[in-house]
Scaffold this motif. Structure first.
Motif, PDB file in Angstrom:
ATOM      1  N   GLU A  83       6.954  14.187   0.091  1.00  0.00           N
ATOM      2  CA  GLU A  83       6.401  13.249  -0.872  1.00  0.00           C
ATOM      3  C   GLU A  83       7.353  13.119  -2.052  1.00  0.00           C
ATOM      4  O   GLU A  83       8.027  14.086  -2.426  1.00  0.00           O
ATOM      5  CB  GLU A  83       5.021  13.711  -1.346  1.00  0.00           C
ATOM      6  CG  GLU A  83       3.983  13.711  -0.234  1.00  0.00           C
ATOM      7  CD  GLU A  83       2.602  14.064  -0.751  1.00  0.00           C
ATOM      8  OE1 GLU A  83       2.479  14.339  -1.967  1.00  0.00           O
ATOM      9  OE2 GLU A  83       1.660  14.070   0.053  1.00  0.00           O
ATOM     10  N   LEU A  84       7.372  11.931  -2.648  1.00  0.00           N
ATOM     11  CA  LEU A  84       8.341  11.668  -3.704  1.00  0.00           C
ATOM     12  C   LEU A  84       7.769  10.658  -4.688  1.00  0.00           C
ATOM     13  O   LEU A  84       7.259   9.610  -4.296  1.00  0.00           O
ATOM     14  CB  LEU A  84       9.642  11.131  -3.088  1.00  0.00           C
ATOM     15  CG  LEU A  84      10.787  10.828  -4.047  1.00  0.00           C
ATOM     16  CD1 LEU A  84      11.290  12.106  -4.710  1.00  0.00           C
ATOM     17  CD2 LEU A  84      11.932  10.140  -3.294  1.00  0.00           C
ATOM     18  N   THR A  88      21.131   0.329  -1.182  1.00  0.00           N
ATOM     19  CA  THR A  88      21.185   1.791  -1.066  1.00  0.00           C
ATOM     20  C   THR A  88      19.798   2.333  -0.775  1.00  0.00           C
ATOM     21  O   THR A  88      18.813   1.890  -1.376  1.00  0.00           O
ATOM     22  CB  THR A  88      21.708   2.429  -2.377  1.00  0.00           C
ATOM     23  OG1 THR A  88      22.995   1.908  -2.691  1.00  0.00           O
ATOM     24  CG2 THR A  88      21.796   3.943  -2.243  1.00  0.00           C
ATOM     25  N   ARG A  89      19.712   3.262   0.166  1.00  0.00           N
ATOM     26  CA  ARG A  89      18.495   4.045   0.390  1.00  0.00           C
ATOM     27  C   ARG A  89      18.861   5.493   0.126  1.00  0.00           C
ATOM     28  O   ARG A  89      19.838   6.001   0.682  1.00  0.00           O
ATOM     29  CB  ARG A  89      17.966   3.853   1.818  1.00  0.00           C
ATOM     30  CG  ARG A  89      17.428   2.453   2.074  1.00  0.00           C
ATOM     31  CD  ARG A  89      16.915   2.300   3.508  1.00  0.00           C
ATOM     32  NE  ARG A  89      15.780   3.177   3.779  1.00  0.00           N
ATOM     33  CZ  ARG A  89      14.510   2.854   3.501  1.00  0.00           C
ATOM     34  NH1 ARG A  89      14.221   1.685   2.946  1.00  0.00           N
ATOM     35  NH2 ARG A  89      13.529   3.696   3.782  1.00  0.00           N
ATOM     36  N   TRP A  90      18.056   6.174  -0.700  1.00  0.00           N
ATOM     37  CA  TRP A  90      18.473   7.474  -1.219  1.00  0.00           C
ATOM     38  C   TRP A  90      17.291   8.423  -1.331  1.00  0.00           C
ATOM     39  O   TRP A  90      16.177   8.005  -1.644  1.00  0.00           O
ATOM     40  CB  TRP A  90      19.116   7.259  -2.586  1.00  0.00           C
ATOM     41  CG  TRP A  90      19.413   8.509  -3.361  1.00  0.00           C
ATOM     42  CD1 TRP A  90      20.495   9.320  -3.227  1.00  0.00           C
ATOM     43  CD2 TRP A  90      18.613   9.076  -4.412  1.00  0.00           C
ATOM     44  NE1 TRP A  90      20.428  10.367  -4.126  1.00  0.00           N
ATOM     45  CE2 TRP A  90      19.285  10.233  -4.876  1.00  0.00           C
ATOM     46  CE3 TRP A  90      17.403   8.712  -5.005  1.00  0.00           C
ATOM     47  CZ2 TRP A  90      18.778  11.035  -5.898  1.00  0.00           C
ATOM     48  CZ3 TRP A  90      16.890   9.512  -6.026  1.00  0.00           C
ATOM     49  CH2 TRP A  90      17.575  10.660  -6.467  1.00  0.00           C
ATOM     50  N   ARG A  91      17.557   9.689  -1.044  1.00  0.00           N
ATOM     51  CA  ARG A  91      16.599  10.761  -1.292  1.00  0.00           C
ATOM     52  C   ARG A  91      17.313  11.886  -2.022  1.00  0.00           C
ATOM     53  O   ARG A  91      18.462  12.212  -1.693  1.00  0.00           O
ATOM     54  CB  ARG A  91      16.040  11.316   0.024  1.00  0.00           C
ATOM     55  CG  ARG A  91      14.874  10.538   0.579  1.00  0.00           C
ATOM     56  CD  ARG A  91      14.357  11.195   1.850  1.00  0.00           C
ATOM     57  NE  ARG A  91      13.990  12.599   1.668  1.00  0.00           N
ATOM     58  CZ  ARG A  91      12.863  13.023   1.097  1.00  0.00           C
ATOM     59  NH1 ARG A  91      11.980  12.141   0.655  1.00  0.00           N
ATOM     60  NH2 ARG A  91      12.608  14.306   0.970  1.00  0.00           N
ATOM     61  N   PRO A  92      16.647  12.487  -3.017  1.00  0.00           N
ATOM     62  CA  PRO A  92      17.268  13.634  -3.678  1.00  0.00           C
ATOM     63  C   PRO A  92      17.502  14.746  -2.667  1.00  0.00           C
ATOM     64  O   PRO A  92      16.652  14.999  -1.806  1.00  0.00           O
ATOM     65  CB  PRO A  92      16.226  14.056  -4.725  1.00  0.00           C
ATOM     66  CG  PRO A  92      15.321  12.880  -4.890  1.00  0.00           C
ATOM     67  CD  PRO A  92      15.333  12.167  -3.571  1.00  0.00           C
ATOM     68  N   PRO A  93      18.610  15.410  -2.719  1.00  0.00           N
ATOM     69  CA  PRO A  93      18.852  16.525  -1.801  1.00  0.00           C
ATOM     70  C   PRO A  93      17.751  17.578  -1.917  1.00  0.00           C
ATOM     71  O   PRO A  93      17.288  17.901  -3.012  1.00  0.00           O
ATOM     72  CB  PRO A  93      20.201  17.093  -2.284  1.00  0.00           C
ATOM     73  CG  PRO A  93      20.853  15.955  -2.995  1.00  0.00           C
ATOM     74  CD  PRO A  93      19.748  15.163  -3.619  1.00  0.00           C
ATOM     75  N   ASP A 108       9.157   7.940   6.439  1.00  0.00           N
ATOM     76  CA  ASP A 108       8.786   9.355   6.524  1.00  0.00           C
ATOM     77  C   ASP A 108      10.056  10.175   6.751  1.00  0.00           C
ATOM     78  O   ASP A 108      10.644  10.129   7.836  1.00  0.00           O
ATOM     79  CB  ASP A 108       7.799   9.578   7.670  1.00  0.00           C
ATOM     80  CG  ASP A 108       7.228  10.990   7.675  1.00  0.00           C
ATOM     81  OD1 ASP A 108       7.353  11.679   6.641  1.00  0.00           O
ATOM     82  OD2 ASP A 108       6.664  11.396   8.712  1.00  0.00           O
ATOM     83  N   PRO A 109      10.523  10.871   5.735  1.00  0.00           N
ATOM     84  CA  PRO A 109       9.920  11.080   4.416  1.00  0.00           C
ATOM     85  C   PRO A 109      10.172   9.904   3.476  1.00  0.00           C
ATOM     86  O   PRO A 109      10.956   9.007   3.780  1.00  0.00           O
ATOM     87  CB  PRO A 109      10.647  12.334   3.915  1.00  0.00           C
ATOM     88  CG  PRO A 109      11.996  12.245   4.558  1.00  0.00           C
ATOM     89  CD  PRO A 109      11.765  11.646   5.916  1.00  0.00           C
ATOM     90  N   ALA A 110       9.489   9.937   2.322  1.00  0.00           N
ATOM     91  CA  ALA A 110       9.607   8.858   1.336  1.00  0.00           C
ATOM     92  C   ALA A 110      11.046   8.728   0.850  1.00  0.00           C
ATOM     93  O   ALA A 110      11.774   9.714   0.721  1.00  0.00           O
ATOM     94  CB  ALA A 110       8.675   9.130   0.158  1.00  0.00           C
ATOM     95  N   GLU A 156       0.812  -1.205   0.000  1.00  0.00           N
ATOM     96  CA  GLU A 156       0.000   0.000   0.000  1.00  0.00           C
ATOM     97  C   GLU A 156       0.854   1.268   0.000  1.00  0.00           C
ATOM     98  O   GLU A 156       0.404   2.324  -0.416  1.00  0.00           O
ATOM     99  CB  GLU A 156      -0.928  -0.001   1.214  1.00  0.00           C
ATOM    100  CG  GLU A 156      -1.943  -1.133   1.209  1.00  0.00           C
ATOM    101  CD  GLU A 156      -2.859  -1.082   0.002  1.00  0.00           C
ATOM    102  OE1 GLU A 156      -3.268   0.024  -0.373  1.00  0.00           O
ATOM    103  OE2 GLU A 156      -3.145  -2.150  -0.569  1.00  0.00           O
ATOM    104  N   CYS A 157       2.070   1.172   0.478  1.00  0.00           N
ATOM    105  CA  CYS A 157       2.894   2.385   0.539  1.00  0.00           C
ATOM    106  C   CYS A 157       4.291   2.180  -0.044  1.00  0.00           C
ATOM    107  O   CYS A 157       5.169   3.025   0.123  1.00  0.00           O
ATOM    108  CB  CYS A 157       3.000   2.904   1.976  1.00  0.00           C
ATOM    109  SG  CYS A 157       3.694   1.721   3.146  1.00  0.00           S
TER     110      CYS A 157
END
Length: 412
Positions: free
Chosen positions: A247-248, A237-242, A221-223, A200-201
């Motif tokens: 939400e992403l 790897t777990r990554w978030r854009p700078p 949280d955050p995505a 679901e998420c």
């Protein structure tokens, strides 16, 4: 002398039971789960180089296998015809049918045709013969969807199944659905790993050319974007854009086949990235929605000019302002295909912009009064859905497609 009343009742009861039994047997044979395999009875056609130009038109969307066959999807059937450059759809070369499950996705890797069904079953067929290579239980698809009559959503945009090379060179099939992800050896269907997760998420998007499974984990949280090793299922790897928002969403780019072996991605904040081992690398030229990643090159229209740039450095490689109003409809290794307003299909070398072929993308007197829908390209073949001008997603198939045979197939 008549039959005694008690005996008559017994006869009637027995007859009724026999009738019910016969009906039950017939009903079981008709409604029980079934599989019908009709393998090829003849040899494969020879591998041929088709003449450049429009091949013909088809009622349904094809997948090209081995340059010799075309594979199609129906509600409960996968089937093939031959040769790949036949002008019309012809008698099936082989067929595979299941009941009562419905076909959700078809993916081709080499000469293996993998089908995914509504009950989660994965069935791999030898594309050259139609014989079953293996069967495996997979996760049930997360949601139903309505494929239009061409079946293009099933074969050109297969959801929930992807392939990627493992470090040892073997190809891994990944299936996503309710209950998580699973990895299988494409060669024999052996289950290699499972990864639980909340469907679901978590959105499983595909695989990368570097052998990773690409997912967006909105449970966090955050995505966060997850890169999972295709051979083991372990998150590498777990990554978030700078500076990204909470939400992403992510769109894979430059995929070798739909959602598989992708080389880049675009995030919902309008930024582009190249993917490989480790964290994604910024690629500003991939941020615009109209830009297509073709190998190492980003191709798109800017101010009416078709431009090719180096995806890593952004350096201008070529520009074509002589083509008029064009739209990139498909890309494959060594070829980028664009369609003009006059419905000319132009194929270019993505490295140099040099023209490889150009011809009118129409059949007979069909005309050019149509708009392109989904498109597909492989091994120099291009297939495009032709939609009625002004057609929208809310229209039924009659009002959506141009005609009974809306798919036009060409060789470039």
């Amino acid at each position: 002398m008549g039959v005694p009343k008690g005996r008559r009742r017994i006869v009637v009861v027995l007859a009724a039971l026999l009738t019910l039994g016969a009906v039950a047997v017939v009903g079981y044979r008709v409604l029980a789960p079934a599989e019908v395999v009709t393998p090829a009875q003849d040899d494969l056609p020879p591998l041929d180089t088709p003449a450049v130009g429009v091949v013909g038109r088809l009622p349904v969307a094809p997948l090209i296998v081995d340059g010799r066959l075309r594979v199609y999807a129906a509600q409960r059937q996968v089937y093939a015809d031959r040769p790949a450059d036949s002008r019309h759809r012809v008698t099936p070369f082989w067929s595979y049918r299941r009941w009562p499950a419905e076909l959700h996705a078809v993916l081709v890797s080499g000469t293996t045709v993998v089908s995914r069904w509504s009950d989660g079953k994965l069935v791999a067929l030898d594309g050259r013969t139609g014989k079953v290579a293996w069967r495996a239980d997979g996760p049930v698809p997360g949601s139903d969807f309505a494929a239009r009559r061409t079946g293009a959503a099933v074969v050109w945009d297969p959801r929930g199944i992807f392939v990627a090379p493992a470090p040892d060179g073997r190809t891994t099939l990944v299936a996503s659905g309710k209950g998580g992800l699973r990895g299988y050896a494409l060669a024999d269907g052996r289950e290699l790993w499972r990864a639980a997760g909340d469907a679901e998420c978590r959105t499983d998007l595909g695989t990368t050319a570097a052998g990773q499974v690409l997912s967006v984990d909105a449970c966090a949280d955050p995505a966060t974007v997850e890169f999972r090793d295709v051979a083991t299922g372990a998150v590498s790897t777990r990554w978030r854009p700078p500076a990204a928002g909470r939400e992403l969403s992510v769109t894979p780019l430059g995929c070798l086949t739909p959602h598989s072996q992708c080389r880049g991605l675009r995030t919902s904040d309008g930024r582009g990235w190249l993917v490989g081992p480790g964290a994604p690398v910024p690629s500003p030229v991939l941020g615009a929605e109209e830009v297509t990643l073709c190998g190492e090159f980003a191709v798109g229209v800017t101010d009416g000019v078709l431009i090719g740039r180096d995806a890593r450095t952004g350096k201008l490689r070529w520009r074509r302002g002589d083509l008029g109003e064009v739209r990139v409809i498909a890309a494959e290794p060594g070829r980028v295909h664009v369609l003009t307003r006059q419905r000319d299909l132009i194929t270019l070398d993505p490295r140099t912009g040099a023209q490889r072929s150009r011809f009118l993308m129409t059949v007979g007197r069909d005309g050019i009064g149509w708009q392109p829908g989904r498109a597909y390209a492989v091994d120099g073949y291009v297939a495009v859905e032709r939609l009625r001008e002004g057609a929208g997603p809310e229209d039924d198939d009659q009002g959506y497609f141009l005609m009974a045979e809306p798919v036009v197939l060409a060789a470039t």
